[in-house]
Design a protein around this motif. Structure first.
Motif, PDB file in Angstrom:
ATOM      1  N   LYS A 102       0.832  -1.206   0.000  1.00 57.87           N
ATOM      2  CA  LYS A 102       0.000   0.000   0.000  1.00 57.87           C
ATOM      3  C   LYS A 102       0.871   1.262   0.000  1.00 57.87           C
ATOM      4  N   LEU A 103       1.929   1.267   0.799  1.00 53.82           N
ATOM      5  CA  LEU A 103       2.825   2.429   0.850  1.00 53.82           C
ATOM      6  C   LEU A 103       3.504   2.657  -0.500  1.00 53.82           C
ATOM      7  N   ILE A 104       3.945   1.580  -1.146  1.00 56.95           N
ATOM      8  CA  ILE A 104       4.581   1.700  -2.461  1.00 56.95           C
ATOM      9  C   ILE A 104       3.556   2.202  -3.482  1.00 56.95           C
ATOM     10  N   ASP A 105       2.312   1.708  -3.402  1.00 59.68           N
ATOM     11  CA  ASP A 105       1.236   2.203  -4.278  1.00 59.68           C
ATOM     12  C   ASP A 105       1.033   3.699  -4.107  1.00 59.68           C
ATOM     13  N   GLU A 106       0.985   4.141  -2.849  1.00 58.27           N
ATOM     14  CA  GLU A 106       0.778   5.565  -2.569  1.00 58.27           C
ATOM     15  C   GLU A 106       1.918   6.396  -3.159  1.00 58.27           C
ATOM     16  N   LEU A 107       3.148   5.889  -3.043  1.00 55.00           N
ATOM     17  CA  LEU A 107       4.305   6.584  -3.614  1.00 55.00           C
ATOM     18  C   LEU A 107       4.140   6.688  -5.132  1.00 55.00           C
ATOM     19  N   ALA A 108       3.797   5.572  -5.767  1.00 58.45           N
ATOM     20  CA  ALA A 108       3.644   5.545  -7.221  1.00 58.45           C
ATOM     21  C   ALA A 108       2.498   6.439  -7.698  1.00 58.45           C
ATOM     22  N   LYS A 109       1.510   6.644  -6.833  1.00 58.64           N
ATOM     23  CA  LYS A 109       0.371   7.498  -7.203  1.00 58.64           C
ATOM     24  C   LYS A 109       0.656   8.978  -6.951  1.00 58.64           C
ATOM     25  N   GLY A 110       1.876   9.291  -6.502  1.00 60.75           N
ATOM     26  CA  GLY A 110       2.261  10.678  -6.352  1.00 60.75           C
ATOM     27  C   GLY A 110       1.925  11.329  -5.020  1.00 60.75           C
ATOM     28  N   LYS A 111       1.550  10.518  -4.059  1.00 66.32           N
ATOM     29  CA  LYS A 111       1.212  11.068  -2.730  1.00 66.32           C
ATOM     30  C   LYS A 111       2.465  11.676  -2.087  1.00 66.32           C
ATOM     31  N   ALA A 112       2.284  12.731  -1.329  1.00 67.92           N
ATOM     32  CA  ALA A 112       3.393  13.401  -0.646  1.00 67.92           C
ATOM     33  C   ALA A 112       4.000  12.473   0.404  1.00 67.92           C
ATOM     34  N   MET A 113       5.326  12.513   0.529  1.00 65.92           N
ATOM     35  CA  MET A 113       6.031  11.617   1.439  1.00 65.92           C
ATOM     36  C   MET A 113       5.527  11.739   2.883  1.00 65.92           C
ATOM     37  N   GLU A 114       5.257  12.959   3.367  1.00 65.74           N
ATOM     38  CA  GLU A 114       4.800  13.097   4.761  1.00 65.74           C
ATOM     39  C   GLU A 114       3.439  12.426   4.975  1.00 65.74           C
ATOM     40  N   LYS A 115       2.618  12.381   3.925  1.00 59.56           N
ATOM     41  CA  LYS A 115       1.329  11.680   4.017  1.00 59.56           C
ATOM     42  C   LYS A 115       1.546  10.159   4.017  1.00 59.56           C
ATOM     43  N   ILE A 116       2.449   9.709   3.145  1.00 68.02           N
ATOM     44  CA  ILE A 116       2.752   8.269   3.077  1.00 68.02           C
ATOM     45  C   ILE A 116       3.277   7.780   4.426  1.00 68.02           C
TER      46      ILE A 116
END
Length: 119
Positions: A102-116
């Motif tokens: 899920k964290l890798i998905d969020e990264l790939a979807k462009g989510k901000a690092m502090e949110k991830i």
């Protein structure tokens, strides 16, 4: 043979064999290996040297998560990965693997690092 005695194949898969796939997924979306590592270090409590050693040893997922000092904030990770709600995964090891997915998905979807990183 009872299904409960059979380990899921991912548990015995080496983390090192999946790690490049995480990096490739992130890089295809303009993110970096350093960001993937930052996520893994946040989740597992490993240092960069410890992560590198896990990869070099070709540690399986079961051992990888058993040796980790898991971040208590990971319980804040919610959502769906591969059609499954991560917070509803009953098997503890599978839940940890899904958290990472899920964290890798969020990264790939462009989510901000502090949110991830649930900061």
């Amino acid at each position: 043979m009872a299904a409960t005695t059979t380990k899921h194949r991912i548990y015995t898969t080496s983390f090192a064999s999946v790690y490049p796939l995480y990096v490739a997924k992130a890089e295809r979306k303009g993110r970096t290996k350093a960001e993937v590592d930052e996520i893994i270090l946040w989740l597992t409590g490993f240092s960069q040297a410890e992560l590198d050693a896990q990869i070099a040893r070709k540690t399986d997922f079961e051992t990888f998560f058993a040796e980790a000092a898991l971040n208590p904030a990971r319980a804040q990770i919610k959502g769906v990965v591969c059609g499954v709600r991560v917070e509803e995964v009953a098997e503890p090891l599978m839940r940890e693997i899904r958290y990472l997915d899920k964290l890798i998905d969020e990264l790939a979807k462009g989510k901000a690092m502090e949110k991830i990183l649930r900061a």
